[in-house]
Enzyme design. Structure first.
Site, short mmCIF file in Angstrom:
data_model
loop_
_atom_site.label_atom_id
_atom_site.label_comp_id
_atom_site.label_asym_id
_atom_site.label_seq_id
_atom_site.Cartn_x
_atom_site.Cartn_y
_atom_site.Cartn_z
N MET A 13 -7.08 11.37 4.78
CA MET A 13 -5.89 11.39 3.91
C MET A 13 -5.26 12.77 3.86
O MET A 13 -4.04 12.92 4.01
CB MET A 13 -6.27 10.93 2.50
CG MET A 13 -6.59 9.46 2.39
SD MET A 13 -5.20 8.40 2.81
CE MET A 13 -4.14 8.61 1.38
N ASN A 102 -8.13 9.41 -5.59
CA ASN A 102 -8.10 8.23 -6.45
C ASN A 102 -8.89 8.49 -7.73
O ASN A 102 -9.95 7.93 -7.94
CB ASN A 102 -8.73 7.04 -5.71
CG ASN A 102 -7.68 6.15 -5.09
OD1 ASN A 102 -6.53 6.12 -5.55
ND2 ASN A 102 -8.06 5.42 -4.08
N SER A 128 -0.45 5.94 -2.34
CA SER A 128 -0.84 4.68 -1.71
C SER A 128 -0.19 4.55 -0.34
O SER A 128 0.87 5.08 -0.09
CB SER A 128 -0.43 3.50 -2.57
OG SER A 128 -0.77 2.29 -1.89
N GLY A 130 -2.63 4.21 2.46
CA GLY A 130 -3.71 4.45 3.41
C GLY A 130 -3.38 5.63 4.31
O GLY A 130 -2.45 6.39 4.04
N LYS A 182 -1.13 4.17 -10.49
CA LYS A 182 -1.80 3.90 -9.20
C LYS A 182 -2.95 2.90 -9.40
O LYS A 182 -3.17 2.01 -8.58
CB LYS A 182 -2.34 5.21 -8.60
CG LYS A 182 -3.26 5.02 -7.40
CD LYS A 182 -2.50 4.56 -6.17
CE LYS A 182 -3.29 4.03 -5.00
NZ LYS A 182 -4.50 4.62 -4.59
N HIS A 185 -1.46 -0.45 -9.72
CA HIS A 185 -1.02 -0.82 -8.36
C HIS A 185 -2.20 -1.45 -7.60
O HIS A 185 -2.07 -2.51 -6.99
CB HIS A 185 -0.50 0.41 -7.62
CG HIS A 185 -0.39 0.23 -6.13
ND1 HIS A 185 -1.50 0.24 -5.30
CD2 HIS A 185 0.68 0.00 -5.33
CE1 HIS A 185 -1.09 0.03 -4.05
NE2 HIS A 185 0.21 -0.12 -4.04
N ASN A 186 -3.33 -0.79 -7.64
CA ASN A 186 -4.50 -1.32 -6.91
C ASN A 186 -4.98 -2.64 -7.50
O ASN A 186 -5.40 -3.53 -6.76
CB ASN A 186 -5.64 -0.30 -6.92
CG ASN A 186 -5.38 0.84 -5.94
OD1 ASN A 186 -4.25 1.14 -5.63
ND2 ASN A 186 -6.43 1.46 -5.48
N GLU A 189 -2.80 -5.19 -6.24
CA GLU A 189 -3.17 -5.39 -4.83
C GLU A 189 -4.36 -6.37 -4.72
O GLU A 189 -4.36 -7.25 -3.87
CB GLU A 189 -3.52 -4.02 -4.25
CG GLU A 189 -3.96 -3.98 -2.81
CD GLU A 189 -4.41 -2.55 -2.44
OE1 GLU A 189 -3.67 -1.58 -2.68
OE2 GLU A 189 -5.53 -2.42 -1.91
N LYS A 260 -13.96 -0.69 -4.09
CA LYS A 260 -14.27 0.71 -4.38
C LYS A 260 -14.17 0.99 -5.87
O LYS A 260 -14.49 2.08 -6.32
CB LYS A 260 -13.32 1.62 -3.62
CG LYS A 260 -13.71 1.83 -2.16
CD LYS A 260 -12.89 2.97 -1.61
CE LYS A 260 -13.18 3.27 -0.17
NZ LYS A 260 -12.10 4.11 0.38
N ARG A 287 -14.23 -11.27 -6.00
CA ARG A 287 -14.91 -10.39 -5.05
C ARG A 287 -16.39 -10.27 -5.42
O ARG A 287 -17.26 -10.33 -4.56
CB ARG A 287 -14.27 -9.00 -5.04
CG ARG A 287 -12.92 -8.98 -4.39
CD ARG A 287 -12.56 -7.55 -3.98
NE ARG A 287 -11.15 -7.44 -3.65
CZ ARG A 287 -10.58 -6.33 -3.21
NH1 ARG A 287 -11.29 -5.23 -3.05
NH2 ARG A 287 -9.29 -6.30 -2.93
P1 NDP Z 1 -13.08 11.19 1.45
O1 NDP Z 1 -12.91 10.51 0.17
O2 NDP Z 1 -14.00 10.62 2.45
O3 NDP Z 1 -13.53 12.70 1.15
C1 NDP Z 1 -13.85 13.61 2.18
C2 NDP Z 1 -13.27 14.96 1.89
O4 NDP Z 1 -13.76 15.48 0.65
C3 NDP Z 1 -13.65 15.97 2.95
O5 NDP Z 1 -12.56 16.84 3.15
C4 NDP Z 1 -14.81 16.67 2.30
O6 NDP Z 1 -15.06 17.96 2.82
C5 NDP Z 1 -14.34 16.77 0.89
N1 NDP Z 1 -15.41 17.02 -0.06
C6 NDP Z 1 -16.38 16.18 -0.47
N2 NDP Z 1 -17.18 16.77 -1.37
C7 NDP Z 1 -16.71 18.03 -1.55
C8 NDP Z 1 -17.10 19.12 -2.36
N3 NDP Z 1 -18.14 19.03 -3.20
N4 NDP Z 1 -16.37 20.26 -2.26
C9 NDP Z 1 -15.31 20.35 -1.43
N5 NDP Z 1 -14.89 19.35 -0.66
C10 NDP Z 1 -15.59 18.21 -0.71
O7 NDP Z 1 -11.66 11.46 2.16
P2 NDP Z 1 -10.35 10.54 2.28
O8 NDP Z 1 -9.43 11.35 3.09
O9 NDP Z 1 -10.67 9.16 2.69
O10 NDP Z 1 -9.81 10.44 0.80
C11 NDP Z 1 -9.45 11.59 0.05
C12 NDP Z 1 -9.05 11.14 -1.34
O11 NDP Z 1 -7.93 10.28 -1.23
C13 NDP Z 1 -10.12 10.35 -2.09
O12 NDP Z 1 -10.08 10.68 -3.45
C14 NDP Z 1 -9.69 8.92 -1.89
O13 NDP Z 1 -10.15 8.07 -2.93
C15 NDP Z 1 -8.18 9.05 -1.90
N6 NDP Z 1 -7.43 8.01 -1.23
C16 NDP Z 1 -7.87 7.48 -0.05
C17 NDP Z 1 -7.15 6.49 0.58
C18 NDP Z 1 -7.62 5.95 1.88
O14 NDP Z 1 -6.97 5.01 2.39
N7 NDP Z 1 -8.69 6.48 2.47
C19 NDP Z 1 -5.88 6.00 0.03
C20 NDP Z 1 -5.46 6.67 -1.15
C21 NDP Z 1 -6.23 7.61 -1.75
P3 NDP Z 1 -16.07 18.17 4.06
O15 NDP Z 1 -15.25 17.87 5.28
O16 NDP Z 1 -16.46 19.58 3.97
O17 NDP Z 1 -17.21 17.22 3.88
#
Ligand code: NDP
Length: 476
Positions: A13, A102, A128, A130, A182, A185-186, A189, A260, A287
């Site tokens: 993201m 989120n 939102s 993805g 948001k 919204h979910n 969804e 989730k 679900r």
């Molecule tokens: P993830 O939720 O998988 O999170 C991974 C990221 O978080 C990496 O950059 C990781 O760093 C970092 N991270 C985890 N723990 C720590 C910490 N303690 N300190 C610093 N950094 C940390 O990534 P996504 O990209 O999937 O999602 C990001 C956010 O967006 C989440 O909150 C998610 O719920 C939200 N979101 C996601 C959607 C989707 O479709 N995936 C849609 C809308 C919102 P490192 O690389 O160092 O591990």
């Protein structure tokens, strides 16, 4: 300091959001806890715009113009708090921290209050769409101070999805408003997907049709009032064949839906606010039910097929019935979701514009649909609309759909095909429009066993009947 905005957290993201910002001409500082992600981003996409990579949070902050705007895009929950705690000492009064993860809106309220004490703006922002949306134009729901939106608005509105020249982004309201919207919204969804799944199941059983045939039905629906991203991808998923087995893809996927948690939050908060979001609740519970494999197996063994034999005689009429039932049930689910946003807005003094919320969702997000335009119109014309169901277009559509809706729910019940969201949406509609509800009897029972009192239809005041005495009525 050269960067207009920064993104920390460069998983799918964050990386795509940073690329979207860069492609739109903003200079973006980028940072990730493990620096490989930062290096990969710049190596693979550095030519898309101007990135300022930083390997430490201090260098990242130093790269930002003031007032600084930092987007945090890390795992929701503890990791978000950890990153905020690390950031705060590096920032100055007036700087803006944007959480695009989120987050639960209650966490956002807590964080906003804490950062306000440091003179910082905290902007809980729902995103939102993805990973593809993040890159090409998501739906963006920012909460937080009006002052912070003056800096963020022009940036976010530029990178958001655009529908007829209007960005799918606007300031939702203070503190937790963006994440609340948001969340709903979910929840919507969830309801939308459950209704689509029930429609598919009914078509499959009722018509004895293969997934590929049903894909064509959905494809047809997508050129009418149901036109939406979810209907479009339903056709794609149903038409897909599993390469390994040659079977319909949907038949090789285990029938246990996961979640989730945002649907669950929506239902939990609805219970607290006293808003009957029955469509979203049914979808969330459906679900959960699908995941109870042991109970399902036991019940299947105990009961087998106890539904009546089902023979659809007029296939075309049946498909149209299902379409109308789906549209009417969907209207109920959206009406309930918007009720919840209004209730949240009143509870927390957010002053959320409902028509504006529909505007944000017209593009970019998972529930984007033609339908959202009608919702925007309805609330713009009548902001105090008691329920979306009574707005002219919605009322007409539901009224036209009622006979179909009843036939489909009755057919499903007779055939033993579960259609919980269709059925409960119809029950909600019937309850709302009922002249009298059996709630009167419930009040009578409550008064009988617990002296909880009741109100009368013909006189003001509260009353209690002396049930264990001579049954005279006294003022309660
Ligand atoms: P993830 O939720 O998988 O999170 C991974 C990221 O978080 C990496 O950059 C990781 O760093 C970092 N991270 C985890 N723990 C720590 C910490 N303690 N300190 C610093 N950094 C940390 O990534 P996504 O990209 O999937 O999602 C990001 C956010 O967006 C989440 O909150 C998610 O719920 C939200 N979101 C996601 C959607 C989707 O479709 N995936 C849609 C809308 C919102 P490192 O690389 O160092 O591990």
């Amino acid at each position: 300091a050269t960067a207009q905005i920064g993104v920390t957290g460069l998983a799918v993201m964050g990386r795509n959001l940073a690329r979207n910002l860069a492609r739109n001409g903003f200079t973006v500082a980028v940072h990730n806890r493990s620096p490989e992600r930062t290096r990969t981003l710049v190596a693979e996409h550095g030519d898309e715009g101007t990135f300022v990579p930083a390997e430490s949070l201090a260098d990242f902050v130093a790269a930002l113009e003031r007032p600084r705007a930092v987007i945090v895009m890390v795992k929701a929950g503890g990791p978000t708090d950890a990153v905020i705690d690390e950031l705060v000492p590096l920032l100055d009064a007036g700087d803006i921290v944007v959480d695009c993860g989120n987050a639960h809106f209650a966490d956002t309220r807590r964080r906003e209050e804490a950062l306000r004490e440091h003179g910082l703006h905290f902007v809980g922002t729902g995103v939102s769409g993805g990973e593809e949306g993040a890159l090409l134009g998501p739906s963006i729901m920012p909460g937080g101070s009006a002052e912070s939106y003056r800096k963020l608005g022009p940036i976010f509105e530029k990178i958001a999805a655009q529908v007829e020249g209007t960005p799918c982004c606007r300031h939702v309201g203070p503190d937790g408003a963006g994440h609340f919207v948001k969340m709903v919204h979910n929840g919507i969804e969830y309801a939308d997907m459950q209704l689509i799944a029930e429609a598919y199941d009914l078509l499959r059983v009722g018509l004895s049709a293969e997934p590929a045939e049903i894909a064509e039905i959905f494809r047809g629906w997508n050129s009418g009032e149901l036109e939406s991203f979810l209907i479009e991808i339903t056709a794609d998923v149903l038409a897909h064949t599993d390469a390994g087995t040659g079977r319909a893809f949907v038949d090789v996927v285990r029938d246990q839906a996961e979640q989730k948690g945002t649907g669950r939050w929506t239902v939990q908060i609805a219970l607290d606010l006293g808003i009957p979001i029955t469509g979203i609740a049914e979808a969330t519970f459906a679900r959960s039910l699908s995941g109870h494999a042991d109970q399902r197996e036991a019940a299947r063994a105990a009961f087998g097929d106890v539904g009546e034999k089902w023979q659809v005689s007029d296939r075309e009429a049946f498909v149209e019935d299902v379409r109308r039932a789906l549209l009417a049930s969907k209207i109920v689910a959206y009406a309930q979701g918007f009720d919840q946003i209004r209730a949240g807005s009143r509870e927390y003094d957010w002053d959320i514009d409902l028509g504006g919320t529909a505007t944000i969702w017209r593009g970019g997000c998972i529930i984007r649909a033609r339908f959202l335009d009608r919702i925007r119109q309805a609330y713009d014309e009548q902001p105090e609309l008691p329920t979306l169901l009574v707005a002219p277009w919605f009322a007409d559509t539901v009224r036209d759909g009622v006979p179909s809706w009843r036939r489909v729910v009755a057919d499903a019940a007779r055939a033993g095909v579960p259609a919980p969201a269709f059925a409960s949406s119809l029950a909600y509609f019937d309850a709302l429009r009922a002249e009298r509800l059996p709630a009167a009897l419930i009040q009578g029972l409550r008064d009988n066993f617990g002296a909880h009192t009741y109100h009368r239809v013909d006189r003001e005041g509260s009353f209690h009947t002396l049930w264990s005495g001579d049954r005279t009525e006294v003022e309660g």
